[in-house]
Design a protein around this motif. Structure first.
Motif, PDB file in Angstrom:
ATOM      1  N   ALA A  24       0.822  -1.218   0.000  1.00 60.84           N
ATOM      2  CA  ALA A  24       0.000   0.000   0.000  1.00 60.84           C
ATOM      3  C   ALA A  24       0.849   1.259   0.000  1.00 60.84           C
ATOM      4  CB  ALA A  24      -0.925  -0.013   1.219  1.00 60.84           C
ATOM      5  N   ALA A  25       2.022   1.214   0.670  1.00 58.57           N
ATOM      6  CA  ALA A  25       2.856   2.412   0.786  1.00 58.57           C
ATOM      7  C   ALA A  25       3.945   2.464  -0.276  1.00 58.57           C
ATOM      8  CB  ALA A  25       3.489   2.461   2.173  1.00 58.57           C
ATOM      9  N   ALA A  26       3.807   1.701  -1.357  1.00 60.94           N
ATOM     10  CA  ALA A  26       4.844   1.663  -2.386  1.00 60.94           C
ATOM     11  C   ALA A  26       4.910   2.993  -3.131  1.00 60.94           C
ATOM     12  CB  ALA A  26       4.572   0.532  -3.371  1.00 60.94           C
ATOM     13  N   THR A  27       6.129   3.388  -3.480  1.00 59.69           N
ATOM     14  CA  THR A  27       6.330   4.598  -4.264  1.00 59.69           C
ATOM     15  C   THR A  27       5.863   4.356  -5.697  1.00 59.69           C
ATOM     16  OG1 THR A  27       8.242   5.164  -2.919  1.00 59.69           O
ATOM     17  CG2 THR A  27       8.041   6.281  -5.037  1.00 59.69           C
ATOM     18  N   ALA A  28       5.180   5.327  -6.263  1.00 58.15           N
ATOM     19  CA  ALA A  28       4.678   5.186  -7.628  1.00 58.15           C
ATOM     20  C   ALA A  28       5.834   5.113  -8.618  1.00 58.15           C
ATOM     21  CB  ALA A  28       3.771   6.362  -7.973  1.00 58.15           C
ATOM     22  N   ALA A  29       5.601   4.403  -9.714  1.00 62.73           N
ATOM     23  CA  ALA A  29       6.621   4.285 -10.754  1.00 62.73           C
ATOM     24  C   ALA A  29       6.850   5.635 -11.421  1.00 62.73           C
ATOM     25  CB  ALA A  29       6.193   3.246 -11.782  1.00 62.73           C
ATOM     26  N   ARG A  30       8.062   5.834 -11.924  1.00 68.01           N
ATOM     27  CA  ARG A  30       8.418   7.050 -12.649  1.00 68.01           C
ATOM     28  C   ARG A  30       8.931   6.669 -14.030  1.00 68.01           C
ATOM     29  NH1 ARG A  30      11.706   8.826  -8.057  1.00 68.01           N
ATOM     30  NH2 ARG A  30      13.507   8.556  -9.404  1.00 68.01           N
ATOM     31  N   PRO A  31       8.693   7.477 -15.027  1.00 72.27           N
ATOM     32  CA  PRO A  31       7.770   8.617 -15.101  1.00 72.27           C
ATOM     33  C   PRO A  31       6.320   8.152 -15.228  1.00 72.27           C
ATOM     34  CG  PRO A  31       8.839   8.271 -17.208  1.00 72.27           C
ATOM     35  CD  PRO A  31       9.457   7.294 -16.271  1.00 72.27           C
ATOM     36  N   GLU A  32       5.409   9.096 -15.435  1.00 74.40           N
ATOM     37  CA  GLU A  32       3.981   8.769 -15.411  1.00 74.40           C
ATOM     38  C   GLU A  32       3.579   7.808 -16.530  1.00 74.40           C
ATOM     39  OE1 GLU A  32       1.525  12.184 -15.300  1.00 74.40           O
ATOM     40  OE2 GLU A  32       2.354  12.970 -13.427  1.00 74.40           O
ATOM     41  N   ASP A  33       4.131   8.003 -17.740  1.00 71.97           N
ATOM     42  CA  ASP A  33       3.746   7.108 -18.832  1.00 71.97           C
ATOM     43  C   ASP A  33       4.254   5.689 -18.588  1.00 71.97           C
ATOM     44  OD1 ASP A  33       6.383   7.847 -19.042  1.00 71.97           O
ATOM     45  OD2 ASP A  33       6.395   7.915 -21.238  1.00 71.97           O
ATOM     46  N   PHE A  34       5.377   5.570 -17.877  1.00 81.21           N
ATOM     47  CA  PHE A  34       5.884   4.248 -17.528  1.00 81.21           C
ATOM     48  C   PHE A  34       4.971   3.578 -16.506  1.00 81.21           C
ATOM     49  CE2 PHE A  34       9.060   1.671 -14.990  1.00 81.21           C
ATOM     50  CZ  PHE A  34       9.090   0.632 -15.895  1.00 81.21           C
ATOM     51  N   ALA A  35       4.438   4.360 -15.568  1.00 82.86           N
ATOM     52  CA  ALA A  35       3.508   3.814 -14.584  1.00 82.86           C
ATOM     53  C   ALA A  35       2.255   3.271 -15.259  1.00 82.86           C
ATOM     54  CB  ALA A  35       3.141   4.878 -13.561  1.00 82.86           C
ATOM     55  N   GLY A  36       1.747   3.972 -16.281  1.00 79.96           N
ATOM     56  CA  GLY A  36       0.590   3.478 -17.011  1.00 79.96           C
ATOM     57  C   GLY A  36       0.887   2.190 -17.763  1.00 79.96           C
ATOM     58  N   ARG A  37       2.100   2.068 -18.286  1.00 80.69           N
ATOM     59  CA  ARG A  37       2.482   0.843 -18.991  1.00 80.69           C
ATOM     60  C   ARG A  37       2.493  -0.348 -18.036  1.00 80.69           C
ATOM     61  NH1 ARG A  37       7.995   0.404 -22.487  1.00 80.69           N
ATOM     62  NH2 ARG A  37       7.152   2.404 -23.183  1.00 80.69           N
ATOM     63  N   LEU A  38       2.896  -0.120 -16.802  1.00 86.42           N
ATOM     64  CA  LEU A  38       2.932  -1.204 -15.821  1.00 86.42           C
ATOM     65  C   LEU A  38       1.558  -1.813 -15.607  1.00 86.42           C
ATOM     66  CD1 LEU A  38       5.878  -0.457 -15.128  1.00 86.42           C
ATOM     67  CD2 LEU A  38       5.259  -0.623 -12.734  1.00 86.42           C
ATOM     68  N   GLU A  39       0.552  -0.965 -15.468  1.00 89.39           N
ATOM     69  CA  GLU A  39      -0.793  -1.473 -15.220  1.00 89.39           C
ATOM     70  C   GLU A  39      -1.335  -2.230 -16.418  1.00 89.39           C
ATOM     71  OE1 GLU A  39      -2.495  -1.586 -12.440  1.00 89.39           O
ATOM     72  OE2 GLU A  39      -0.699  -0.775 -11.494  1.00 89.39           O
ATOM     73  N   LEU A  40      -1.032  -1.769 -17.616  1.00 92.16           N
ATOM     74  CA  LEU A  40      -1.503  -2.470 -18.807  1.00 92.16           C
ATOM     75  C   LEU A  40      -0.861  -3.856 -18.916  1.00 92.16           C
ATOM     76  CD1 LEU A  40      -1.481   0.412 -21.454  1.00 92.16           C
ATOM     77  CD2 LEU A  40      -3.476  -0.676 -20.397  1.00 92.16           C
ATOM     78  N   LEU A  41       0.431  -3.928 -18.626  1.00 96.85           N
ATOM     79  CA  LEU A  41       1.146  -5.198 -18.768  1.00 96.85           C
ATOM     80  C   LEU A  41       0.823  -6.167 -17.642  1.00 96.85           C
ATOM     81  CD1 LEU A  41       4.610  -3.869 -19.941  1.00 96.85           C
ATOM     82  CD2 LEU A  41       2.966  -5.158 -21.283  1.00 96.85           C
ATOM     83  N   ARG A  42       0.329  -5.662 -16.548  1.00 98.39           N
ATOM     84  CA  ARG A  42      -0.024  -6.556 -15.448  1.00 98.39           C
ATOM     85  C   ARG A  42      -1.133  -7.519 -15.869  1.00 98.39           C
ATOM     86  NH1 ARG A  42      -1.955  -4.681  -9.373  1.00 98.39           N
ATOM     87  NH2 ARG A  42      -2.083  -6.772  -8.489  1.00 98.39           N
ATOM     88  N   GLY A  43      -2.173  -6.981 -16.459  1.00 97.58           N
ATOM     89  CA  GLY A  43      -3.267  -7.832 -16.902  1.00 97.58           C
ATOM     90  C   GLY A  43      -2.867  -8.728 -18.051  1.00 97.58           C
ATOM     91  N   ALA A  44      -2.037  -8.210 -18.965  1.00 98.48           N
ATOM     92  CA  ALA A  44      -1.636  -9.004 -20.125  1.00 98.48           C
ATOM     93  C   ALA A  44      -0.780 -10.189 -19.712  1.00 98.48           C
ATOM     94  CB  ALA A  44      -0.881  -8.121 -21.120  1.00 98.48           C
ATOM     95  N   SER A  45       0.168  -9.967 -18.805  1.00 93.47           N
ATOM     96  CA  SER A  45       1.050 -11.061 -18.379  1.00 93.47           C
ATOM     97  C   SER A  45       0.285 -12.097 -17.569  1.00 93.47           C
ATOM     98  CB  SER A  45       2.219 -10.507 -17.554  1.00 93.47           C
ATOM     99  OG  SER A  45       1.736  -9.873 -16.376  1.00 93.47           O
ATOM    100  N   ALA A  46      -0.661 -11.658 -16.750  1.00 91.58           N
ATOM    101  CA  ALA A  46      -1.446 -12.610 -15.962  1.00 91.58           C
ATOM    102  C   ALA A  46      -2.359 -13.445 -16.848  1.00 91.58           C
ATOM    103  CB  ALA A  46      -2.269 -11.864 -14.908  1.00 91.58           C
ATOM    104  N   GLY A  47      -2.859 -12.854 -17.935  1.00 89.24           N
ATOM    105  CA  GLY A  47      -3.759 -13.594 -18.798  1.00 89.24           C
ATOM    106  C   GLY A  47      -3.078 -14.695 -19.584  1.00 89.24           C
TER     107      GLY A  47
END
Length: 615
Positions: free
Chosen positions: A358-381
């Motif tokens: 919960a207290a994790a530091t957000a990824a940098r930069p912002e566009d990289f943080a958005g890529r992380l969330e997209l790839l999370r679902g893709a890799s899990a699927g």
């Protein structure tokens, strides 16, 4: 007849020796005699805290409060021991006190010896030497106290004035030596030096550094030679490899910081995931190291409050900070938050972020943080946990050696599946960065899943693969570990295929996992979970695999240490080597032609390296 006056009562004998020096009522005397060893032990523990944390400034209030806090903790034990001694053996309190003081001096000497050896890589050489000197003196003091107590006990002699003075002198000199040796330590101040920008160098290869925590040659070599890990087999055949000497105790953050900085733990000041804030030690009273057993027994809660370490607590620069400040585009995926750069242009995401803290530091930069969330679902699927791992009746490793606390509500099969999903997510993020039109010049990826799998299965793997065991639990554990290694093998092959030419891959682990041995192996005969699990005790060696531009083919390196990685990677990146590194360049891993065309160059330090905006 005359009546005679009654004779006067005989005069009580005058107290001699200790009784003359300490005339107290019996109950107060008994309590005082029991509290004195407890306070003495508390003082020596407070002194040990100062030795284990050389950044603290010793003070009289700190010693006094430490003696009172820790002495009060030990007082019930001392009272019980003295009461049992006087009741069961009918020994007088003053006969028992010299023995209890002897026990305290001997225990303090033993504690100093043990901690000087146990934390040898985590303490500066100067203060470690002073701690050994204290241990020598306390050993001599305990021998003198033991000899005095033994002579008076065997010959049933009273403790005369000279004996009492001798005991008091021995105890007082022990206190003085602790204070004096700790106060005499002066840290070596680094000499500031202006940073000289390195000269232009030949084109450097793209770096891909993959940290596989817990990887060892004992697992990799047999599976690769049997053809079950084809990509690892090419690493051994077309690159150089070595056992990477680690050091005990295994503290993943401390070893990881040494791996990333090229410096020993006493330089980078990261010993564990938390710091203990002890305000009674002063304004900067933060404890990095505690005596052995304090955390396991919950005694650390009596000293202060824990807080997570941050990047500001680190005293040295990591290799990705150095490359970023030199203008090399870097990306860091999955390392602990304390190792992330506080600022800079590097793309980075912490280990806590992938674990869902919960207290994790957000990824940098912002566009990289958005890529992380997209790839999370893709890799899990696209991830399908293997059926063999799901059927394996495995058990969590002991929390004392696990890198993360096991979830009691999750089965071992679910733990393996979640671990694989997390590593797959990290690898997918790395692959997406390498597929960009302008990939980073250096990509650092940490995959921590293997160590958790090995803590569950390594004992069974060794029994089945090395010992020929046909037990079902051992064979299932071996199948689960082999399947996970095949998963990592495929991910590394995919990343290597995406890495642009010229390229260099380094697969590294700062420590390994060992099968149970000694007492653990004996317990495994009656406790299956112990038999099939692994352990971090003893600091098993890690591994280093290099392949790519300028690397020798099929070369097994004789010696390598975890602090050698950063100098070796900087040389591969055609950059100078800092003289304040604790490691060296593994020149035997490079082709002679490269060593001739790119000679070794040096500079004083990278610690004063300015950022690109400050130049």
């Amino acid at each position: 007849s005359m009546q005679r006056d009654p004779l006067p009562p005989p005069e009580a004998p005058r107290p001699v020796g200790a009784a003359a020096l300490w005339p107290l009522p019996p109950r107060i005397e008994a309590v005082s005699a029991a509290l004195l060893p407890a306070l003495l032990a508390g003082f020596h523990l407070a002194g040990l805290l100062y030795f284990l944390n050389p950044h603290l400034a010793p003070s009289v209030p700190g010693y006094v409060q430490g003696a009172l806090r820790l002495g009060a903790l030990l007082a019930p034990l001392s009272l019980a021991a003295h009461w049992l001694g006087t009741q069961l053996r009918n020994v007088r309190v003053r006969r028992l006190l010299p023995w209890s003081l002897t026990v305290v001096l001997g225990a303090a000497a033993l504690a100093d010896w043990v901690h000087a050896s146990h934390y040898s890589f985590y303490l500066p050489p100067g203060i470690n030497a002073n701690l050994i000197r204290v241990a020598l003196w306390l050993s001599l003091a305990s021998i003198l106290a033991f000899y005095t107590a033994l002579l008076h006990t065997v010959h049933h002699r009273r403790y005369g004035t000279r004996s009492v003075v001798l005991l008091v002198t021995v105890v007082a000199l022990g206190l003085y030596v602790v204070v004096d040796r700790r106060a005499s330590y002066e840290p070596v101040a680094a000499q500031p030096a202006a940073f000289a920008r390195p000269l232009a160098a030949p084109a450097a290869p793209h770096l891909l550094v993959v940290g596989i925590e817990g990887a060892t040659l004992d697992v990799l070599l047999p599976l690769a030679r049997q053809g079950r890990l084809p990509f690892f087999a090419t690493l051994f055949d077309e690159g150089s490899y070595a056992r990477l000497e680690s050091f005990a105790p295994v503290r993943p953050l401390g070893l990881g910081a040494s791996l990333a900085s090229g410096k020993l733990p006493f330089r980078h000041a990261l010993a564990g995931p938390t710091l203990l804030e002890a305000s009674w030690l002063g304004e900067d009273g933060e404890l990095r190291l505690l005596p052995l057993g304090f955390s396991a027994l919950g005694l650390d809660r009596l000293l202060g409050e824990h807080r997570p370490v941050a990047s500001a607590d680190r005293r040295v620069r990591t290799i990705w900070e150095i490359l970023d400040r030199l203008g090399r585009q870097t990306a860091v995926i999955g390392v602990p938050e304390a190792l992330l750069a506080p600022a800079g242009g590097a793309a980075q995401a912490s280990d806590a972020l992938f674990r869902g803290a919960a207290a994790a530091t957000a990824a940098r930069p912002e566009d990289f943080a958005g890529r992380l969330e997209l790839l999370r679902g893709a890799s899990a699927g696209h991830l399908e946990p293997p059926a063999r791992a799901a059927r394996a009746p495995l058990h969590p490793a002991s929390p004392a050696v696990a890198t993360t606390p096991p979830d009691p509500g999750r089965s071992p099969a679910e733990t393996l599946a979640a671990t694989r999903a997390q590593d797959a997510w990290r690898a997918a993020v790395a692959a997406s960065l390498l597929a960009d039109s302008s990939p980073p010049a250096a990509l650092f990826l940490d995959l921590p899943g293997l160590v958790e799998v090995e803590l569950l299965t390594l004992g069974g793997f060794h029994s089945a693969e090395m010992g020929g065991s046909r037990a079902g639990a051992d064979r299932r554990a071996a199948a689960a570990l082999t399947d996970y290694m095949a998963f990592l093998d495929a991910k590394l092959a995919e990343l290597w295929a995406r890495l642009p030419e010229p390229r260099l891959l380094a697969v590294v682990s700062a420590y390994g996992v060992a099968p149970p041995s000694g007492v653990g192996r004996v317990l495994g005969e009656v406790w299956r979970a112990r038999r099939i699990s692994g352990t971090l005790v003893g600091g098993p060696d890690g591994t280093l695999l290099l392949r790519g531009e300028g690397i020798r083919r099929g070369e097994g390196l004789a010696t390598a240490r975890i602090v050698d990685l950063v100098p070796t990677l900087l040389y591969a990146a055609r950059l100078p080597i800092a003289r304040d590194f604790d490691g060296r360049v593994l020149t035997e891993a490079f082709e002679p032609a490269l060593l001739q065309s790119v000679p070794l160059t040096f500079l004083q330090s990278y610690e004063d390296l300015p950022s690109p905006n400050e130049r």
